[in-house]
Design a protein around this motif. Sequence first.
Motif, PDB file in Angstrom:
ATOM      1  N   GLN A  34       0.845  -1.180   0.000  1.00 57.70           N
ATOM      2  CA  GLN A  34       0.000   0.000   0.000  1.00 57.70           C
ATOM      3  C   GLN A  34       0.883   1.234   0.000  1.00 57.70           C
ATOM      4  N   ALA A  35       0.752   2.031  -1.072  1.00 58.43           N
ATOM      5  CA  ALA A  35       1.464   3.295  -1.180  1.00 58.43           C
ATOM      6  C   ALA A  35       0.550   4.410  -0.668  1.00 58.43           C
ATOM      7  N   PRO A  36       1.124   5.533  -0.244  1.00 55.99           N
ATOM      8  CA  PRO A  36       0.298   6.635   0.263  1.00 55.99           C
ATOM      9  C   PRO A  36      -0.756   7.058  -0.749  1.00 55.99           C
ATOM     10  N   GLY A  37      -2.003   7.141  -0.305  1.00 52.44           N
ATOM     11  CA  GLY A  37      -3.092   7.565  -1.168  1.00 52.44           C
ATOM     12  C   GLY A  37      -3.667   6.475  -2.047  1.00 52.44           C
ATOM     13  N   GLN A  75      -4.975   2.232  -2.605  1.00 55.51           N
ATOM     14  CA  GLN A  75      -5.534   1.078  -1.912  1.00 55.51           C
ATOM     15  C   GLN A  75      -4.480  -0.016  -1.811  1.00 55.51           C
ATOM     16  N   ARG A  76      -4.677  -0.896  -0.832  1.00 54.17           N
ATOM     17  CA  ARG A  76      -3.790  -2.044  -0.704  1.00 54.17           C
ATOM     18  C   ARG A  76      -4.004  -2.963  -1.905  1.00 54.17           C
ATOM     19  N   GLU A  77      -2.898  -3.434  -2.486  1.00 52.11           N
ATOM     20  CA  GLU A  77      -2.992  -4.273  -3.676  1.00 52.11           C
ATOM     21  C   GLU A  77      -2.165  -5.546  -3.503  1.00 52.11           C
ATOM     22  N   LEU A  78      -2.616  -6.602  -4.160  1.00 52.37           N
ATOM     23  CA  LEU A  78      -1.894  -7.858  -4.130  1.00 52.37           C
ATOM     24  C   LEU A  78      -0.634  -7.737  -4.985  1.00 52.37           C
ATOM     25  N   VAL A  79       0.498  -8.139  -4.434  1.00 55.36           N
ATOM     26  CA  VAL A  79       1.759  -8.157  -5.170  1.00 55.36           C
ATOM     27  C   VAL A  79       2.030  -9.558  -5.699  1.00 55.36           C
ATOM     28  N   ALA A  80       1.962 -10.544  -4.801  1.00 55.54           N
ATOM     29  CA  ALA A  80       2.229 -11.930  -5.182  1.00 55.54           C
ATOM     30  C   ALA A  80       1.639 -12.857  -4.132  1.00 55.54           C
ATOM     31  N   GLY A  81       1.238 -14.046  -4.560  1.00 57.27           N
ATOM     32  CA  GLY A  81       0.691 -15.033  -3.649  1.00 57.27           C
ATOM     33  C   GLY A  81       1.192 -16.413  -3.998  1.00 57.27           C
ATOM     34  N   ILE A  82       1.203 -17.295  -2.990  1.00 57.84           N
ATOM     35  CA  ILE A  82       1.648 -18.666  -3.212  1.00 57.84           C
ATOM     36  C   ILE A  82       0.822 -19.591  -2.344  1.00 57.84           C
ATOM     37  N   LEU A  83       0.322 -20.670  -2.976  1.00 52.76           N
ATOM     38  CA  LEU A  83      -0.466 -21.667  -2.263  1.00 52.76           C
ATOM     39  C   LEU A  83       0.456 -22.719  -1.652  1.00 52.76           C
ATOM     40  N   SER A  84      -0.111 -23.544  -0.785  1.00 53.64           N
ATOM     41  CA  SER A  84       0.703 -24.564  -0.127  1.00 53.64           C
ATOM     42  C   SER A  84       1.310 -25.524  -1.135  1.00 53.64           C
ATOM     43  N   GLN A 125      11.480 -12.029  -3.131  1.00 58.11           N
ATOM     44  CA  GLN A 125      12.709 -11.502  -3.707  1.00 58.11           C
ATOM     45  C   GLN A 125      12.331 -10.438  -4.718  1.00 58.11           C
ATOM     46  N   MET A 126      12.798  -9.224  -4.494  1.00 55.07           N
ATOM     47  CA  MET A 126      12.445  -8.096  -5.346  1.00 55.07           C
ATOM     48  C   MET A 126      13.700  -7.590  -6.048  1.00 55.07           C
ATOM     49  N   ASN A 127      13.714  -7.706  -7.363  1.00 50.61           N
ATOM     50  CA  ASN A 127      14.837  -7.249  -8.167  1.00 50.61           C
ATOM     51  C   ASN A 127      14.401  -6.107  -9.079  1.00 50.61           C
ATOM     52  N   SER A 128      15.367  -5.400  -9.608  1.00 47.00           N
ATOM     53  CA  SER A 128      15.093  -4.283 -10.535  1.00 47.00           C
ATOM     54  C   SER A 128      14.026  -3.352  -9.966  1.00 47.00           C
ATOM     55  N   LEU A 129      14.226  -2.964  -8.726  1.00 46.44           N
ATOM     56  CA  LEU A 129      13.230  -2.143  -8.059  1.00 46.44           C
ATOM     57  C   LEU A 129      13.107  -0.771  -8.701  1.00 46.44           C
ATOM     58  N   GLU A 130      11.869  -0.275  -8.698  1.00 43.75           N
ATOM     59  CA  GLU A 130      11.549   1.015  -9.286  1.00 43.75           C
ATOM     60  C   GLU A 130      10.922   1.901  -8.214  1.00 43.75           C
ATOM     61  N   SER A 131      10.936   3.197  -8.461  1.00 46.14           N
ATOM     62  CA  SER A 131      10.356   4.119  -7.479  1.00 46.14           C
ATOM     63  C   SER A 131       8.880   3.804  -7.225  1.00 46.14           C
ATOM     64  N   GLU A 132       8.214   3.275  -8.254  1.00 45.44           N
ATOM     65  CA  GLU A 132       6.796   2.930  -8.105  1.00 45.44           C
ATOM     66  C   GLU A 132       6.570   1.760  -7.151  1.00 45.44           C
ATOM     67  N   ASP A 133       7.631   1.051  -6.790  1.00 46.00           N
ATOM     68  CA  ASP A 133       7.507  -0.056  -5.839  1.00 46.00           C
ATOM     69  C   ASP A 133       7.533   0.433  -4.391  1.00 46.00           C
ATOM     70  N   THR A 134       7.776   1.712  -4.192  1.00 50.25           N
ATOM     71  CA  THR A 134       7.793   2.268  -2.839  1.00 50.25           C
ATOM     72  C   THR A 134       6.423   2.122  -2.196  1.00 50.25           C
ATOM     73  N   ALA A 135       6.393   1.480  -1.034  1.00 53.12           N
ATOM     74  CA  ALA A 135       5.124   1.217  -0.342  1.00 53.12           C
ATOM     75  C   ALA A 135       5.424   0.518   0.975  1.00 53.12           C
ATOM     76  N   GLN A 188       8.335  -1.171   5.574  1.00 52.86           N
ATOM     77  CA  GLN A 188       8.469  -0.107   4.584  1.00 52.86           C
ATOM     78  C   GLN A 188       9.548  -0.457   3.570  1.00 52.86           C
ATOM     79  N   VAL A 189       9.214  -0.302   2.303  1.00 58.17           N
ATOM     80  CA  VAL A 189      10.185  -0.415   1.212  1.00 58.17           C
ATOM     81  C   VAL A 189      10.202   0.929   0.492  1.00 58.17           C
ATOM     82  N   THR A 190      11.381   1.545   0.440  1.00 57.61           N
ATOM     83  CA  THR A 190      11.532   2.831  -0.219  1.00 57.61           C
ATOM     84  C   THR A 190      12.593   2.711  -1.300  1.00 57.61           C
TER      85      THR A 190
END
Length: 124
Positions: A39-42, A44-53, A81-91, A119-121
């Motif tokens: 969730q970034a300021p302003g 809504q919370r969004e799904l990034v990734a999910g994994i089932l059992s 694991q987050m690679n090639s991070l972008e400013s838009e990933d800040t949340a 926090q990831v910036t």
Amino acid sequence: QVQLVESGGGLVQPGGSLRLSCAASGRRSSINTMSWYRQAPGNQRELVAGILSGASTTYADSVKGRFTISRDNAKNTVYLQMNSLESEDTAVYYCYADGRIVTPFGNSRSFTSWGQGTQVTVSS
């Protein structure tokens, strides 16, 4: 209940990498889904990734090819694991888990749990 504790957030430059971890603990349980939301300021919370059992995974289009989710069922831990991070990933990144929990009475019921957030910036 099941508690989730996240770690691994921080400040990173664009193009850099971070690895988030989330460990589940508490009452005996069977965890089905483990996911990462953000969730970034302003926004809504969004799904990034999910994994089932069973290790089936899903990713938001914006992170496909850059993020990888994995889990260690023996440790009840999920990683991002987050690679090639972008400013838009800040949340603030939140861990989520659901499944079934054994109650003090010996039966089971479903549960959902959220972590406190980390926090990831991404900034130069």
